[in-house]
Design an enzyme around this catalytic site. Structure first.
Site: not given
Ligand code: ADP
Ligand code: MG
Ligand code: MG
Length: 933
Positions: A127, A360, A814
């Site tokens: 996504m 995670r 079976s």
């Molecule tokens: P995915 O689920 O595909 O990993 P993420 O939502 O984790 O997508 O985000 C994609 C990238 O953007 C990741 O590398 C994440 O660390 C970075 N990122 C997301 N939010 C922020 C934020 N608030 N500031 C800096 N980097 C961000």
């Molecule tokens: Mg991520």
């Protein structure tokens, strides 16, 4: 920092003084406190729950809020969210603005946010996420001024237009890439980071034109409008094809929906004291306890995993920023202790300050899953009982994956990449996912292909699924290719930097050599080597000590027996090595395909009278007996279920059309052609070319006699044994003579003679009478008897319905679930693929019922037949021997239904053992299988 402790997981849910009765759609996190907590994955998604949990623990997490999954479900139902969602979001945004002392997209220090998807189960890259939201023509200048770094501000802005354009306005990525690459070319630069502020400003102007052209509107300048549009686009991304496909393979419900996380931005692209990275608390390929990860300085978000620049090992961070490294190590170690599982984390460093962005439970290979589980028990982190559930039964396959056989040939290593996913793969090169799908073939006609890409993206998923292995020239251990293949248990070498892949010219260049589509290469996913040519593979050894240890913990819980389907002594020996407790299905027809046996089998089929048939059977008898002797010896002390002849006889004869062509072309055949025809038809009486004219038409007329419109519903199973009782007689004689022979040598033999495809009691009685009579005759003649059973395979709905009747004669059942699924659904197993993809895409069926047992329909028949059969005969032994016998969810069903055993192919025995143990243990321990998804 070091004094913060993670709270017990059960933190009170934020004061839900439930404003009216509206549900709480939005959960805030920030300022050391979160409305939600780590256990709320259903509502907050995995990412949101993790962010809440880390915030509550006082870890450095940029503040923000999570819009829960219920809003996504509303969006899916109505195409929009309710007013209440908007209201709560505005409220949360105001709170975030107050906390930060900033306003979204306005003022001297504008607030910028990321809008991140995040479902209950992680779906890496499926996504969408948008970064730097809030930037516009005005706020970009404010950001430039505040940061004192105009280049950085414009770099962030062009990234926003690009991501927003792609995700929200659905403009193809390529449209932006073209502009960007053209600019690099024009400036003669290789790396993104080499473009100047001025270059980026020009790119922005071009990007805006791209937006206008494709979306027929301007890039929205209003930050609040950006936010609402981005949120809805993330909700929509739950339903994109990639995400749907991923859910299908991973058995994740379409109903769950995703949460949306809106979070204040931190910047890893602020210069050389900033950066971003990802990591694992243990090695996800081997399970070894080592701090593991990759990062890039002066980079943002996806740069690390996208493979655009090759990231640096995390140990380098220790040299560049020792304090940040130490802090990161300390935080992630604590996260692992808190979650009691290996963590996969994301972080960003903004001007020397560390921020945590995600944590995670990390995906891992089967080898790693076993090692991590065992070491965590030794470390006192989890119990042995929990360890059993830390390994997905299907993952045990990793211990059985082949390795390359390098002894006999000279190996030319073309390049060495990262050992991203273990095992070996040998196949022909393809350069696109579509070609992989086209070339890989279907059913039994599989061609091994290796998908070679610069890097893979989620669009490649279908191609990755059919390929035997994946090779990429860019990207690290956490790249898309690596993560996805590990999940699939498929061999992958990633980031082999010496290789140049050109998708357009369909070429791979390495060491001055050029490789084209169709060329053979071999991959070793355990060492990362890419080898020229087509190597042979050798079987893995399944006696790994760590695996044995885990199995020794799980086995005491198991109540369901596990047998193997094995037709020949070699497979029986293999099955014993994997721990099979007997054979659940020995298909006698496979024994007839041997070089010595097939002529007699064919003679038997060609015979149009009983006398000739008996003569042919007499020649088969000693050969068949010899096979049984081998299987009985391999299974000393364990039961062996032998099925009497099952398939329609024409399967042993040449195909009708082929024969017709041979007859028609005979007048034009050269001497050489005739020689090969004689060889082909020798079994049917062709001794020389002159015979062909008589033999082939005679054969054709027999083939036509045997021809059936619906062979799977035709003259097969017990119907053969009833119409030709001498076949059953011969087989019974071979079984009992072999049994007596090995018993005399002291082998403990337990034959179970199984009659296929019965539908009525009388069919069963007819065949059982023959088997018992022959047994008595053999025992009398040889002066020794053995214990044996006569039972039936249940593969027709009628048999399940009258199971109480059939059990009067059958001493065991079976379930032949391949045929039972076929006959219950009325699906032909060989043709179902014309229908199934649509059925699954439309949600008419959730899964392929030939892979995962259909509990509602077929399962009901199994339950009913088991109950009815045991009513007549309480001692009735019941098992299952279809493909489902090695599939974890089906095994669980068999346990719950009280079956005595499951039987599966030798290579699934370990999986079935663990699945059966987990099923019983989760019952006993009342734990929900805490597997990592
Ligand atoms: P995915 O689920 O595909 O990993 P993420 O939502 O984790 O997508 O985000 C994609 C990238 O953007 C990741 O590398 C994440 O660390 C970075 N990122 C997301 N939010 C922020 C934020 N608030 N500031 C800096 N980097 C961000
Ligand atoms: Mg991520
Ligand atoms: Mg069958």
């Amino acid at each position: 920092m070091a004094t913060t402790t993670l709270p017990e997981a059960e933190v009170e849910v934020g004061k839900s003084e439930a404003k009216k009765s509206a549900p709480q759609y939005v959960y805030f996190f920030g300022g050391g406190k979160a409305d939600g907590h780590g256990k709320m994955k259903d509502e907050l998604g995995g990412k949101g729950a993790g962010l809440a949990e880390m915030t509550n623990a006082g870890l450095p997490v940029p503040p923000g809020f999570t819009i829960q999954t219920e809003a996504c479900r509303e969006y899916m139902r109505h195409g929009d969210v309710s007013k209440e969602v908007d209201r709560q979001m505005e409220e949360a945004l105001a709170k975030l603005e107050a906390l930060q002392g900033q306003k979204l997209g306005i003022g001297e220090t504008p607030l910028l946010v990321s809008v991140r998807s995040g479902a209950k189960f992680s779906m890496p890259g499926m996504m969408d996420t948008i970064l730097n939201l809030g930037l516009n023509d005005k706020s970009v200048e404010a950001l430039a001024k505040r940061s004192g770094n105009s280049r950085f501000a414009h770099d962030s802005y062009r990234r926003l237009i690009q991501m927003f354009g792609n995700v929200v306005l659905e403009i193809p990525k390529a449209a932006f890439d073209e502009v960007f690459d053209a600019k690099k070319k024009q400036r003669k630069k290789k790396l993104d980071t080499e473009l100047t502020d001025k270059d980026l400003k020009e790119v922005i102007a071009e990007y805006k034109k791209v937006v206008k052209k494709h979306a027929k509107r301007d890039f929205p300048q209003d930050a609040n409008e950006q936010l609402v549009m981005a949120r809805d686009a993330v909700f929509r991304s739950w339903e994109n094809d990639r995400a749907k496909h991923y859910r299908r393979i991973n058995n994740i419900s379409d109903e769950l929906g995703t949460a949306v996380n809106v979070q204040a931005m931190v910047f890893g692209n602020l210069g050389d004291s900033s950066g971003t990275g990802v990591g694992f608390t243990r090695n996800p390929a081997t399970g070894t306890k080592e701090f593991y990860g990759e990062f890039l300085m002066n980079a943002q978000g996806e740069d690390v995993v996208a493979g655009i620049r090759t990231p640096v090992h995390i140990s380098e961070l220790e040299k560049i920023m020792p304090d940040v490294y130490r802090q990161l190590h300390e935080i992630t170690t604590r996260l692992e202790k808190h979650y009691r599982d290996m963590q996969d984390f994301e972080f960003t460093i903004q001007e020397g300050k560390l921020y945590m962005l995600q944590t995670r439970n990390g995906k891992r290979t089967g080898l790693a899953a076993v090692r991590v589980a065992i070491e965590m028990v030794e470390e006192g982190l989890i119990t042995k009982e929990e360890a059993i559930f830390r390994v997905e039964p299907n993952q045990l396959y990793d211990f059985l994956v082949p390795r390359l056989d390098e002894k006999r040939v000279k190996v030319e290593v073309l390049a060495t990449g990262l050992p991203a996913s273990p095992g070996a793969a040998v196949g022909q090169i393809v350069f696109t996912a579509e070609d992989a799908v086209a070339k890989a073939g279907h059913g039994t006609k599989k061609n091994p292909v290796i998908l070679v890409r610069a890097e893979t993206t989620p669009e490649d998923i279908q191609g990755m699924e059919v390929a035997v292995g994946i090779l990429t020239s860019r990207g690290g251990m956490t790249s898309h290719a690596a993560v996805v293949t590990r999940g699939m248990g498929k061999c992958c070498v990633a980031g082999a930097g010496d290789i140049q892949v050109n998708e357009h010219t369909q070429e791979m260049r390495v060491k001055g050599q050029v490789f084209k589509e169709g060329d053979w290469i071999s991959l070793d996913g355990t060492s990362g080597r890419v080898i020229k040519g087509k190597l042979a593979t050798v079987d893995a050894r399944p006696d790994d000590p760590e695996l044995m240890k885990l199995m020794s913990w799980s086995e005491p819980f198991r109540k369901t027996g596990v047998r193997a389907n094995a037709d020949i002594p070699r497979d029986a020996i293999q099955a014993r090595a994997f721990g099979a407790e007997g054979i659940g299905l020995c298909r006698t027809e496979h024994m007839f395909f041997g070089e010595k046996k097939i002529p007699h089998m064919r003679a038997m089929i060609l015979a149009d009278n009983e006398k000739d048939r008996r003569a042919a059977l007499k020649k088969l008898l000693p050969l068949q007996r010899q096979d049984f002797v081998g299987v009985f010896r391999a299974m000393d002390g364990f039961p062996v279920t032998i099925r009497t002849l099952d398939p329609p006889l024409h399967e042993f004869l040449p195909r009708r059309e082929e024969l017709m062509v041979d007859i028609a072309t005979l007048p034009y055949a050269t001497a050489k052609d005739k020689k090969s025809l004689v060889a082909k038809y020798r079994d049917y009486g062709a001794k020389n070319a002159a015979d062909l004219k008589k033999v082939m038409p005679a054969l054709l007329s027999r083939v036509e006699q045997l021809h059936e419109f619906n062979p799977m519903l035709g003259h097969r199973g017990c119907r053969l044994g009833i119409t030709y009782p001498e076949i059953t007689e011969m087989q019974a004689q071979a079984i009992f003579e072999a049994a007596v022979q090995v018993a005399k040598d002291g082998v403990k033999v337990k034959p179970e003679v199984m009659i296929p495809l019965t539908a009525t009691l009388k069919e069963m009685a007819n065949q059982a009478a023959i088997v018992r009579r022959v047994a008595d005759e053999v025992f009398k003649e040889k002066g020794k008897s053995v214990d044996y059973l006569v039972g039936t395979m249940i593969e027709l709905p009628r048999a399940a319905l009258v199971a109480d009747e059939i059990a009067k004669e059958a001493e065991f059942f079976s379930f032949g679930t391949n045929d039972l699924t076929q006959t219950t659904f009325g699906f032909s197993r060989d043709d179902v693929n014309k229908v199934l993809p649509t059925y699954i895409a439309e949600g008419i069926l959730k899964q392929d019922p030939f892979a995962v047992l259909d509990r509602e329909g077929v399962g009901q028949l199994i339950r009913m037949a088991t109950e009815r059969g045991r009513k007549t005969r309480p001692s009735l032994k019941v098992g299952i021997c279809g493909e489902h016998g090695g599939e974890p969810s089906s095994v669980e069903f068999c346990y719950q239904t009280g079956l005595n055993y499951v039987s599966c192919s030798p290579f699934r025995v370990l999986t079935a053992r663990l699945a059966a143990a987990q099923a019983a243990a989760s019952d006993l321990l009342k734990v929900e299988g805490g597997r990592t998804k």
